[in-house]
Design an enzyme around this catalytic site. Structure first.
Site, PDB file in Angstrom:
ATOM      1  N   LYS A   9       0.839  -1.200   0.000  1.00  0.00           N
ATOM      2  CA  LYS A   9       0.000   0.000   0.000  1.00  0.00           C
ATOM      3  C   LYS A   9       0.877   1.254   0.000  1.00  0.00           C
ATOM      4  O   LYS A   9       2.095   1.175   0.241  1.00  0.00           O
ATOM      5  CB  LYS A   9      -0.929  -0.047   1.214  1.00  0.00           C
ATOM      6  CG  LYS A   9      -1.913  -1.241   1.166  1.00  0.00           C
ATOM      7  CD  LYS A   9      -2.869  -1.234   2.351  1.00  0.00           C
ATOM      8  CE  LYS A   9      -3.853  -2.398   2.261  1.00  0.00           C
ATOM      9  NZ  LYS A   9      -4.870  -2.340   3.348  1.00  0.00           N
ATOM     10  N   PHE A  57     -15.789   3.442   6.843  1.00  0.00           N
ATOM     11  CA  PHE A  57     -14.399   3.824   6.553  1.00  0.00           C
ATOM     12  C   PHE A  57     -14.087   3.798   5.057  1.00  0.00           C
ATOM     13  O   PHE A  57     -12.961   4.111   4.659  1.00  0.00           O
ATOM     14  CB  PHE A  57     -13.423   2.928   7.318  1.00  0.00           C
ATOM     15  CG  PHE A  57     -13.570   1.441   7.051  1.00  0.00           C
ATOM     16  CD1 PHE A  57     -13.014   0.863   5.917  1.00  0.00           C
ATOM     17  CD2 PHE A  57     -14.256   0.624   7.947  1.00  0.00           C
ATOM     18  CE1 PHE A  57     -13.141  -0.505   5.669  1.00  0.00           C
ATOM     19  CE2 PHE A  57     -14.388  -0.748   7.710  1.00  0.00           C
ATOM     20  CZ  PHE A  57     -13.827  -1.302   6.558  1.00  0.00           C
ATOM     21  N   ARG A  85      -2.105 -14.727   3.704  1.00  0.00           N
ATOM     22  CA  ARG A  85      -2.865 -13.977   4.718  1.00  0.00           C
ATOM     23  C   ARG A  85      -2.235 -14.152   6.102  1.00  0.00           C
ATOM     24  O   ARG A  85      -2.164 -13.201   6.889  1.00  0.00           O
ATOM     25  CB  ARG A  85      -4.318 -14.455   4.763  1.00  0.00           C
ATOM     26  CG  ARG A  85      -5.129 -14.062   3.557  1.00  0.00           C
ATOM     27  CD  ARG A  85      -5.599 -12.631   3.598  1.00  0.00           C
ATOM     28  NE  ARG A  85      -6.652 -12.387   4.559  1.00  0.00           N
ATOM     29  CZ  ARG A  85      -7.371 -11.260   4.609  1.00  0.00           C
ATOM     30  NH1 ARG A  85      -7.139 -10.272   3.745  1.00  0.00           N
ATOM     31  NH2 ARG A  85      -8.306 -11.102   5.512  1.00  0.00           N
ATOM     32  N   THR A  91      -6.202  -7.823  10.130  1.00  0.00           N
ATOM     33  CA  THR A  91      -6.499  -6.507   9.536  1.00  0.00           C
ATOM     34  C   THR A  91      -5.965  -5.391  10.437  1.00  0.00           C
ATOM     35  O   THR A  91      -5.356  -4.438   9.967  1.00  0.00           O
ATOM     36  CB  THR A  91      -8.031  -6.359   9.354  1.00  0.00           C
ATOM     37  OG1 THR A  91      -8.485  -7.433   8.536  1.00  0.00           O
ATOM     38  CG2 THR A  91      -8.371  -5.032   8.710  1.00  0.00           C
ATOM     39  N   ARG A 102       2.273  -7.181   9.278  1.00  0.00           N
ATOM     40  CA  ARG A 102       1.621  -6.061   9.967  1.00  0.00           C
ATOM     41  C   ARG A 102       2.048  -6.000  11.433  1.00  0.00           C
ATOM     42  O   ARG A 102       2.201  -4.910  11.991  1.00  0.00           O
ATOM     43  CB  ARG A 102       0.107  -6.174   9.833  1.00  0.00           C
ATOM     44  CG  ARG A 102      -0.385  -5.832   8.420  1.00  0.00           C
ATOM     45  CD  ARG A 102      -1.847  -6.213   8.275  1.00  0.00           C
ATOM     46  NE  ARG A 102      -2.419  -5.851   6.982  1.00  0.00           N
ATOM     47  CZ  ARG A 102      -3.533  -6.393   6.492  1.00  0.00           C
ATOM     48  NH1 ARG A 102      -4.175  -7.317   7.194  1.00  0.00           N
ATOM     49  NH2 ARG A 102      -4.009  -6.020   5.318  1.00  0.00           N
ATOM     50  N   ASN A 112      -2.186   0.068   7.173  1.00  0.00           N
ATOM     51  CA  ASN A 112      -1.651  -1.267   7.486  1.00  0.00           C
ATOM     52  C   ASN A 112      -0.760  -1.874   6.394  1.00  0.00           C
ATOM     53  O   ASN A 112      -0.560  -3.082   6.347  1.00  0.00           O
ATOM     54  CB  ASN A 112      -2.768  -2.210   7.943  1.00  0.00           C
ATOM     55  CG  ASN A 112      -3.818  -2.446   6.883  1.00  0.00           C
ATOM     56  OD1 ASN A 112      -3.695  -1.918   5.774  1.00  0.00           O
ATOM     57  ND2 ASN A 112      -4.827  -3.224   7.197  1.00  0.00           N
ATOM     58  N   GLU A 126      -8.949 -10.235  -8.299  1.00  0.00           N
ATOM     59  CA  GLU A 126      -7.988  -9.149  -8.101  1.00  0.00           C
ATOM     60  C   GLU A 126      -6.852  -9.216  -9.120  1.00  0.00           C
ATOM     61  O   GLU A 126      -6.404  -8.181  -9.625  1.00  0.00           O
ATOM     62  CB  GLU A 126      -7.458  -9.201  -6.663  1.00  0.00           C
ATOM     63  CG  GLU A 126      -8.540  -8.825  -5.655  1.00  0.00           C
ATOM     64  CD  GLU A 126      -8.191  -9.123  -4.206  1.00  0.00           C
ATOM     65  OE1 GLU A 126      -9.060  -8.885  -3.343  1.00  0.00           O
ATOM     66  OE2 GLU A 126      -7.065  -9.590  -3.927  1.00  0.00           O
TER      67      GLU A 126
HETATM   68  P1  ATP Z   1      -6.942  -5.877   2.792  1.00  0.00           P
HETATM   69  O1  ATP Z   1      -8.189  -6.226   1.979  1.00  0.00           O
HETATM   70  O2  ATP Z   1      -6.479  -4.463   2.560  1.00  0.00           O
HETATM   71  O3  ATP Z   1      -5.877  -6.905   2.622  1.00  0.00           O
HETATM   72  P2  ATP Z   1      -8.166  -7.049   5.110  1.00  0.00           P
HETATM   73  O4  ATP Z   1      -8.666  -8.084   4.160  1.00  0.00           O
HETATM   74  O5  ATP Z   1      -7.350  -7.502   6.273  1.00  0.00           O
HETATM   75  O6  ATP Z   1      -7.318  -5.940   4.337  1.00  0.00           O
HETATM   76  P3  ATP Z   1     -10.718  -5.747   4.921  1.00  0.00           P
HETATM   77  O7  ATP Z   1     -11.856  -6.024   5.813  1.00  0.00           O
HETATM   78  O8  ATP Z   1     -10.722  -6.252   3.525  1.00  0.00           O
HETATM   79  O9  ATP Z   1      -9.381  -6.214   5.685  1.00  0.00           O
HETATM   80  O10 ATP Z   1     -10.528  -4.162   4.914  1.00  0.00           O
HETATM   81  C1  ATP Z   1      -9.774  -3.538   3.876  1.00  0.00           C
HETATM   82  C2  ATP Z   1      -8.946  -2.431   4.462  1.00  0.00           C
HETATM   83  O11 ATP Z   1      -9.817  -1.422   4.975  1.00  0.00           O
HETATM   84  C3  ATP Z   1      -8.087  -2.816   5.649  1.00  0.00           C
HETATM   85  O12 ATP Z   1      -6.857  -3.385   5.282  1.00  0.00           O
HETATM   86  C4  ATP Z   1      -7.883  -1.475   6.333  1.00  0.00           C
HETATM   87  O13 ATP Z   1      -6.854  -0.716   5.673  1.00  0.00           O
HETATM   88  C5  ATP Z   1      -9.205  -0.809   6.083  1.00  0.00           C
HETATM   89  N1  ATP Z   1     -10.071  -0.994   7.247  1.00  0.00           N
HETATM   90  C6  ATP Z   1     -10.718  -2.126   7.626  1.00  0.00           C
HETATM   91  N2  ATP Z   1     -11.393  -1.942   8.756  1.00  0.00           N
HETATM   92  C7  ATP Z   1     -11.185  -0.649   9.113  1.00  0.00           C
HETATM   93  C8  ATP Z   1     -11.610   0.174  10.192  1.00  0.00           C
HETATM   94  N3  ATP Z   1     -12.398  -0.298  11.144  1.00  0.00           N
HETATM   95  N4  ATP Z   1     -11.182   1.457  10.214  1.00  0.00           N
HETATM   96  C9  ATP Z   1     -10.382   1.950   9.255  1.00  0.00           C
HETATM   97  N5  ATP Z   1      -9.936   1.228   8.208  1.00  0.00           N
HETATM   98  C10 ATP Z   1     -10.332  -0.045   8.142  1.00  0.00           C
HETATM   99 MG    MG Z   2      -9.645  -7.614   2.386  1.00  0.00          MG
END
Ligand code: ATP
Ligand code: MG
Length: 136
Positions: A9, A57, A85, A91, A102, A112, A126
């Site tokens: 990112k 968000f 993962r 997350t 992370r 993150n 993707e």
């Molecule tokens: P990613 O898809 O980026 O790999 P992830 O799968 O762990 O992350 P997702 O639920 O897909 O988590 O959320 C996508 C992204 O949105 C997270 O990586 C984070 O940057 C952001 N995000 C998720 N939850 C929150 C939150 N509660 N507040 C702020 N940002 C959030």
């Molecule tokens: Mg995700």
């Protein structure tokens, strides 16, 4: 063998963590099968995170992800999606084990540093979205 979509990112790129992140995957045994440095548009990111469009968000997430270039990577190897993962952590970086990417390199959920596909189906979507030109 399996493929997963990993993306450093904008904050990971700005902080100079691209090399460390790639090294972790390579040392684990994953092979790079596609890689590019790209400034994503908000429209493109809205497609990538379409499943999250109703989250509070979401607007902030899109702004963060469009704030600078990202490094888009496809890694290939055994169990790449689930193990990828696990290598990322949770997350929320504060809930991520020490030793995960992370858990070792960041603190804030909204900064993150890395994305990883959460299922084989998402990985395929993707990879097609970020590498529409195709992968050999
Ligand atoms: P990613 O898809 O980026 O790999 P992830 O799968 O762990 O992350 P997702 O639920 O897909 O988590 O959320 C996508 C992204 O949105 C997270 O990586 C984070 O940057 C952001 N995000 C998720 N939850 C929150 C939150 N509660 N507040 C702020 N940002 C959030
Ligand atoms: Mg995700």
């Amino acid at each position: 063998t399996e493929r997963t979509y990993i993306m450093v990112k904008p904050d990971g790129v700005q902080r100079g963590l691209v090399g460390k992140i790639i090294t972790r995957f390579e040392e684990r045994g994953y092979k790079i099968v596609a890689l590019k440095f790209v400034q994503p548009t908000e429209e493109h990111l809205e497609k990538h995170y379409a499943d999250l469009r109703n989250k509070p968000f979401f607007p902030g997430l899109i702004k963060y992800m469009a704030s600078g270039p990202v490094v888009a990577i496809v890694f290939e190897g055994l169990d790449a999606v689930k193990t990828g993962r696990a290598m990322l952590g949770a997350t929320n970086p504060l809930a991520s084990p020490i030793g995960s990417i992370r858990g070792d390199f960041c603190l804030a959920v909204g900064r993150n540093i890395i994305h990883g596909s959460d299922s084989v189906e998402s990985a395929n979507k993707e990879i097609a979205l970020w590498f529409p030109e195709g992968i050999t």
